[in-house]
Design an enzyme around this catalytic site. Structure first.
Site, short mmCIF file in Angstrom:
data_model
loop_
_atom_site.label_atom_id
_atom_site.label_comp_id
_atom_site.label_asym_id
_atom_site.label_seq_id
_atom_site.Cartn_x
_atom_site.Cartn_y
_atom_site.Cartn_z
CB CYS A 144 -0.87 0.04 1.25
SG CYS A 144 -1.69 -1.52 1.63
NE ARG A 149 3.96 -0.99 12.21
CZ ARG A 149 2.79 -1.58 12.25
NH1 ARG A 149 2.52 -2.58 11.46
NH2 ARG A 149 1.89 -1.17 13.12
CE LYS A 352 -4.84 1.37 16.59
NZ LYS A 352 -3.76 0.79 17.42
C1 PLP Z 1 -3.53 -0.47 17.40
C2 PLP Z 1 -2.56 -1.01 18.33
C3 PLP Z 1 -2.92 -2.00 19.25
C4 PLP Z 1 -4.33 -2.56 19.34
O1 PLP Z 1 -5.22 -1.56 19.71
P1 PLP Z 1 -6.75 -1.91 19.86
O2 PLP Z 1 -7.39 -0.57 20.10
O3 PLP Z 1 -6.87 -2.83 21.02
O4 PLP Z 1 -7.20 -2.56 18.61
C5 PLP Z 1 -1.97 -2.46 20.11
N1 PLP Z 1 -0.70 -1.97 20.09
C6 PLP Z 1 -0.34 -1.00 19.23
C7 PLP Z 1 1.05 -0.49 19.27
C8 PLP Z 1 -1.25 -0.50 18.31
O5 PLP Z 1 -0.87 0.44 17.43
#
Ligand code: PLP
Length: 455
Positions: A144, A149, A352
């Site tokens: 992609c 990454r 997130k």
């Molecule tokens: C997205 C992510 C997760 C998982 O996050 P969830 O909100 O549980 O899906 C775990 N570790 C990292 C570093 C991430 O970027």
């Protein structure tokens, strides 16, 4: 590989007919076309090969020929979904580089999520208290262009070795708060079948790991990889969850519908993670169509990602305002099952952060003022006699890493503030102890200790 689920999308009542395959592949027998190894061996990556499939623009030609750009590889299957003459084709834009990838933008970074800084051992990103991201390969079935990454993905010299896996597993064995391991990369489903099976069984042997998840675009780039043997391997690692990655309704072909059906029937719950991409899916109608089609093939939209601030992805970025507008167009207008959580992965490693339109308009001591998707505004009266939960909770259900309660900790009364590094020193402005500072309880909330330490 030929049984289509009867309730799959109308388009999926038939396989991609041979005459619709990209020109160089029309004579390929089905026995090759539906063989994932054949697809991997015949991936397109050179200008001359792509010219046989597409009428390339100057911008694409320049991108494909540029030195040092992120790796290019496209399975013949996925290449056949590209429009041969229309450079605005959403499939084409996701995998064909253009010279726009060469353009830097002000907030651009290599590792915008600071994953490498959160890695106790190579390839293991332990960012959240109870779960880890485990990078197991840098290879994908296709690449992609907006890859978050791209600093390591596609580069075989950056990939992970048996020794890295051993270190990753050793960390997991000695870190009992990890109960959820998310395999990613690269694409874990491109690993040699034996390596994948070995990893899954090692993870399964760790008692505190409750669930394993895989993030993969193989069902989309290479649906023929979802063979009986792979399903058996995956099902042996239950409870196993998979998130696929679809960005545009055109990707949901009969082949993809079938691959997802097979995964679902193997007991694997499927989610989807999309990236909000300019010129691909940043239109509410396109997004709604995508989400509805996903639910029809029993894939639950999970996250919609704001595009990361990564090299080569500047031309894919949309405003957050557009993301929120799309979210506004979903809630209330369509099934809750088809609404993902819109997230920004915070630059610098903040993780997130979910964003949504505001539905809480105001709040008084007894009433909330809420609005719905139509603009209807309601007062919601809080109960007068509520003093908190009255349930018995077994002590062993409590699980939190000290220092990780965050904002929730404030609500629990475990402190009165969360301060950035250097906050206290800065606000002292060089003052020492003077009489107004002597009674911290009364005068200086900055010096108050968390409840725990005060006792
Ligand atoms: C997205 C992510 C997760 C998982 O996050 P969830 O909100 O549980 O899906 C775990 N570790 C990292 C570093 C991430 O970027």
């Amino acid at each position: 590989m030929r049984q289509i689920h009867p309730r799959a999308t109308e388009e999926s009542q038939r396989m991609l007919p041979r005459n619709l395959r990209a020109a160089p592949f029309r004579e390929v027998p089905d026995s090759d076309w539906y063989d994932w190894k054949w697809q991997m061996r015949h991936r397109l990556n050179r200008l001359e090969e792509l010219e046989q499939v597409l009428e390339l623009t100057e911008a694409e030609r320049a991108g494909i020929s540029a030195q040092g750009l992120f790796r290019l590889d496209i399975t013949p299957y996925f290449a056949s979904l590209m429009h041969p003459t229309d450079p605005t084709c959403p499939i084409r834009r996701q995998v064909i580089p253009t010279d726009k990838e060469l353009l830097p933008f002000p907030s651009m970074m290599d590792d915008s999520l600071a994953e490498d800084r959160h890695s106790p051992v190579p390839g293991l990103v332990h960012r959240y208290p109870d779960r880890v991201l485990m990078l197991v390969t840098t290879q994908c079935a296709s690449y992609c262009r907006y890859c978050t990454r791209s600093r390591i993905v596609g580069d075989p010299s950056e990939t992970f070795s048996a020794k890295d896996f051993e270190q990753q597993l050793a960390y997991l064995r000695r870190t009992p708060q990890v109960r959820d391991v998310l395999l990613s990369g690269g694409d874990p489903l491109t690993l040699a079948p034996k390596v994948l099976a070995g990893l899954l069984s090692e993870l399964r042997a760790i008692p505190h790991i409750e669930i394993v998840r895989i993030g993969t675009r193989v069902p989309v780039f290479l649906p023929m990889r979802i063979t009986d043997q792979l399903l058996e391997t995956l099902a042996s690692a239950h409870p196993l969850w998979i998130n696929i990655h679809v960005n545009h309704p055109k990707e949901i072909t009969p082949e993809v519908a079938e691959a997802c059906d097979r995964l679902s029937r193997a007991g694997i719950p499927l989610g989807n993670q999309s990236v909000l991409l300019r010129g691909v899916n940043d239109d509410p109608v396109v997004m709604q169509k995508l989400l509805r089609e996903l639910v029809r093939i029993r894939v639950r939209p999970y996250y919609l990602y704001q595009c990361d601030l990564v090299h080569g992805a500047g031309h894919f970025r949309t405003s957050v305002a557009q993301g929120l507008k799309i979210m506004e167009s979903l809630r209330g207008h369509t099934s809750g099952y088809s609404i993902p959580t819109y997230v920004v992965d915070a630059p610098g490693g903040g993780g997130k952060i979910p964003l949504a339109p505001n539905y809480l308009l105001s709040q008084g001591p007894d009433q909330l003022v809420l609005r719905n998707f139509e603009g209807y505004i309601a007062a919601y009266a809080e109960p007068e006699d509520y003093t908190g939960p009255d349930v018995s909770v077994p002590a062993e259900w409590q699980r939190s890493e000290p220092g990780q309660k965050g904002v929730y900790g404030l609500l629990e009364g475990e402190g009165i503030s969360i301060e950035p590094a250097g906050f206290r020193e800065l606000h002292r402005r060089g003052a020492g102890e003077h009489r107004l500072n002597r009674d911290p309880e009364k005068w200086n909330p900055l010096d108050r200790q968390p409840a725990e330490e005060r006792r």
